[in-house]
Design a protein around this motif. Sequence first.
Motif, short mmCIF file in Angstrom:
data_model
loop_
_atom_site.label_atom_id
_atom_site.label_comp_id
_atom_site.label_asym_id
_atom_site.label_seq_id
_atom_site.Cartn_x
_atom_site.Cartn_y
_atom_site.Cartn_z
N ALA A 305 0.86 -1.19 0.00
CA ALA A 305 0.00 0.00 0.00
C ALA A 305 0.89 1.24 0.00
CB ALA A 305 -0.91 0.01 1.23
N VAL A 306 0.39 2.31 -0.59
CA VAL A 306 1.11 3.58 -0.56
C VAL A 306 0.98 4.16 0.84
CG1 VAL A 306 1.26 5.92 -1.52
CG2 VAL A 306 0.62 4.00 -2.99
N PRO A 307 2.10 4.55 1.48
CA PRO A 307 2.03 5.09 2.85
C PRO A 307 1.10 6.30 2.94
CG PRO A 307 4.30 4.60 2.24
CD PRO A 307 3.48 4.44 1.00
N GLU A 308 0.45 6.44 4.08
CA GLU A 308 -0.50 7.54 4.27
C GLU A 308 0.18 8.90 4.13
OE1 GLU A 308 -3.75 7.53 4.58
OE2 GLU A 308 -3.85 5.35 4.42
N ASN A 309 1.42 9.01 4.59
CA ASN A 309 2.09 10.31 4.50
C ASN A 309 2.37 10.71 3.05
OD1 ASN A 309 4.16 8.18 4.48
ND2 ASN A 309 5.65 9.86 4.52
N ILE A 310 2.59 9.71 2.18
CA ILE A 310 2.80 9.99 0.76
C ILE A 310 1.49 10.43 0.11
CG2 ILE A 310 3.48 9.03 -1.46
CD1 ILE A 310 5.80 9.42 0.47
N ILE A 311 0.41 9.75 0.44
CA ILE A 311 -0.91 10.13 -0.09
C ILE A 311 -1.26 11.54 0.34
CG2 ILE A 311 -3.39 9.64 0.04
CD1 ILE A 311 -2.68 6.67 0.32
N ALA A 312 -1.01 11.84 1.62
CA ALA A 312 -1.31 13.18 2.14
C ALA A 312 -0.45 14.25 1.47
CB ALA A 312 -1.11 13.21 3.65
N ALA A 313 0.85 13.94 1.28
CA ALA A 313 1.74 14.91 0.64
C ALA A 313 1.33 15.18 -0.79
CB ALA A 313 3.18 14.39 0.68
N LYS A 314 0.95 14.14 -1.51
CA LYS A 314 0.49 14.33 -2.89
C LYS A 314 -0.78 15.18 -2.94
CE LYS A 314 2.30 10.49 -5.65
NZ LYS A 314 1.91 9.38 -6.56
N GLY A 315 -1.69 14.92 -2.01
CA GLY A 315 -2.93 15.70 -1.96
C GLY A 315 -2.65 17.16 -1.64
N ALA A 316 -1.77 17.41 -0.66
CA ALA A 316 -1.44 18.79 -0.29
C ALA A 316 -0.71 19.51 -1.42
CB ALA A 316 -0.57 18.78 0.98
N ALA A 317 0.22 18.81 -2.07
CA ALA A 317 0.95 19.42 -3.19
C ALA A 317 0.01 19.71 -4.35
CB ALA A 317 2.07 18.50 -3.64
N GLY A 318 -0.91 18.79 -4.61
CA GLY A 318 -1.89 19.01 -5.67
C GLY A 318 -2.74 20.23 -5.41
N ASP A 319 -3.16 20.41 -4.16
CA ASP A 319 -3.93 21.61 -3.80
C ASP A 319 -3.08 22.86 -3.96
OD1 ASP A 319 -6.21 20.22 -3.25
OD2 ASP A 319 -6.02 20.30 -1.06
N TRP A 320 -1.79 22.78 -3.58
CA TRP A 320 -0.94 23.97 -3.65
C TRP A 320 -0.65 24.37 -5.09
CZ3 TRP A 320 -0.43 27.18 0.17
CH2 TRP A 320 0.49 28.23 0.05
N VAL A 321 -0.64 23.41 -5.99
CA VAL A 321 -0.53 23.76 -7.41
C VAL A 321 -1.67 24.70 -7.80
CG1 VAL A 321 -0.68 22.87 -9.78
CG2 VAL A 321 0.74 21.69 -8.10
N GLY A 322 -2.87 24.42 -7.30
CA GLY A 322 -3.99 25.31 -7.55
C GLY A 322 -3.73 26.71 -7.01
N ILE A 323 -3.12 26.80 -5.83
CA ILE A 323 -2.79 28.11 -5.26
C ILE A 323 -1.76 28.83 -6.12
CG2 ILE A 323 -1.74 29.28 -3.28
CD1 ILE A 323 -4.56 28.29 -2.76
#
Length: 491
Positions: A305-323
Amino acid sequence: MQTQQPKLSFWQIWNVSFGFLGVQFGFALQNANVSRILSDLGADLHSLSLFWLVAPVMGLIVQPIVGSASDRTWNRLGRRRPFILVGAVAAAIGMLLMPNAPLFVAFMVPMLFGALMLALMDASFNVCFQPFRSLVSDMVPPSQRNIGYSVQALLINIGAVIGSILPFVLTNVVGLDNTARVGEVAPSVVWAFYLGATVLLGSVIWTVIRTREYSPKEYYHYKGVDAETVEQEHGQKLSPSQRLKAFFNLITTMPKTMAQLAVVQFFSWFALFIMWVYTMPAITQHIWNVDKKWFDPAYIATVAAVPENIIAAKGAAGDWVGILFAAYSVFAAIFSVFLAKLADRFGRKLIYSLSLALGGMSYISFMFFQDLTPVDVNLLITQVTVPAGAVNLLLPMLGVGIAWAAILAMPYAMLAGALPPNKTGVYMGIFNFTVAIPQIIAGLFSGLILSTVFDNEAKYIIVVAGLSMIVGAIAVFFVKEPDHLPPPVVE
């Protein structure tokens, strides 16, 4: 009949371009989130640029066809507005369906369905884009052309700001989840696309209702064209081979200004394509310190499984691209307010070139903003904790925004005065080749360069984009603008 084309009030110019706000809203959602969606659905870094080829290919095919058709169309809705409306409806359908790709797994692989909806959206956006460009050229007299395209650039960037930050707002203000397992799409992204489709349709309908296009008699009179000659030309029955020959003749005899601008466009849009495709993986790796292996589907398939911290980091980075994308759109919108006056005072070429040069240096500066220290950021609507490097990246977005505003306005303002009035639509469509072809070339080779030269370290491909933009800035000085409107083309 009045001999000179009447000047428009500010609000008339505003209404002519208002629908572009919604079109760009949808386009911004796509730019900021398609790499994220396709990555979540299973695409690797090398193939991302290939999926993104759909956009320029659709532009290459659709815009010249729509441009030629809109030149010949006069009905109750007008000349350009029928195409704008139809394109908006189709784009909205694609926006509603694309984030729901996992629901169609019984019919096809979600990643393939997502690619098909990307194709539908891009084809539809292009049906809108070309008539909107031509509508400004049709309706705005030459003396107001700088302000006309600057207002259009302003509205484009207002739409881009809202579209870019929407997933972030839905996560951090509304409370929707921004993470997704492999094969899924984050709920915040799904609802952002729903809202984007609504805004797109609403703003386009506003332009269609509030703008009255000139009748053929008025239009040709204001443009100094003999209406009967044009009608005879449009009434000719040509075989497909004759039409194809006439089309290629238009390309080979294009105005010199158009050919010179094509060089500038190549390096500008080559850079923009790389930014849209690779900003998300670049900042995820460089700023959130996520190892490149977590962008490799083959590696991910080997772990439980993909570690939770990696999933969270990808989600946060994806949101920041929007910013970040919203930030450069804000800066572009602000710069658009002053762009027309600066171009009038110092000349279009100087302002255009300096803007591109600043954008190129800003891309290159991405390399120097890494700082993993967590900081709290108050964004007025919410407070988030991100790496300090993510906040620092807002500075180069200023230069990117200035370049983007110039790219949206200056080439079209320079080109409009070089086009024969009875061929504006088809030539604007052909000019889209200068937008599509560099993106196709970038799509074919940027992923290969990233994987073979830079070993999937995405920050380096952003530097390549910066160097390309600087070359475009130099090429601006070789563009010669016409002194007067060319005569109509009669075939």
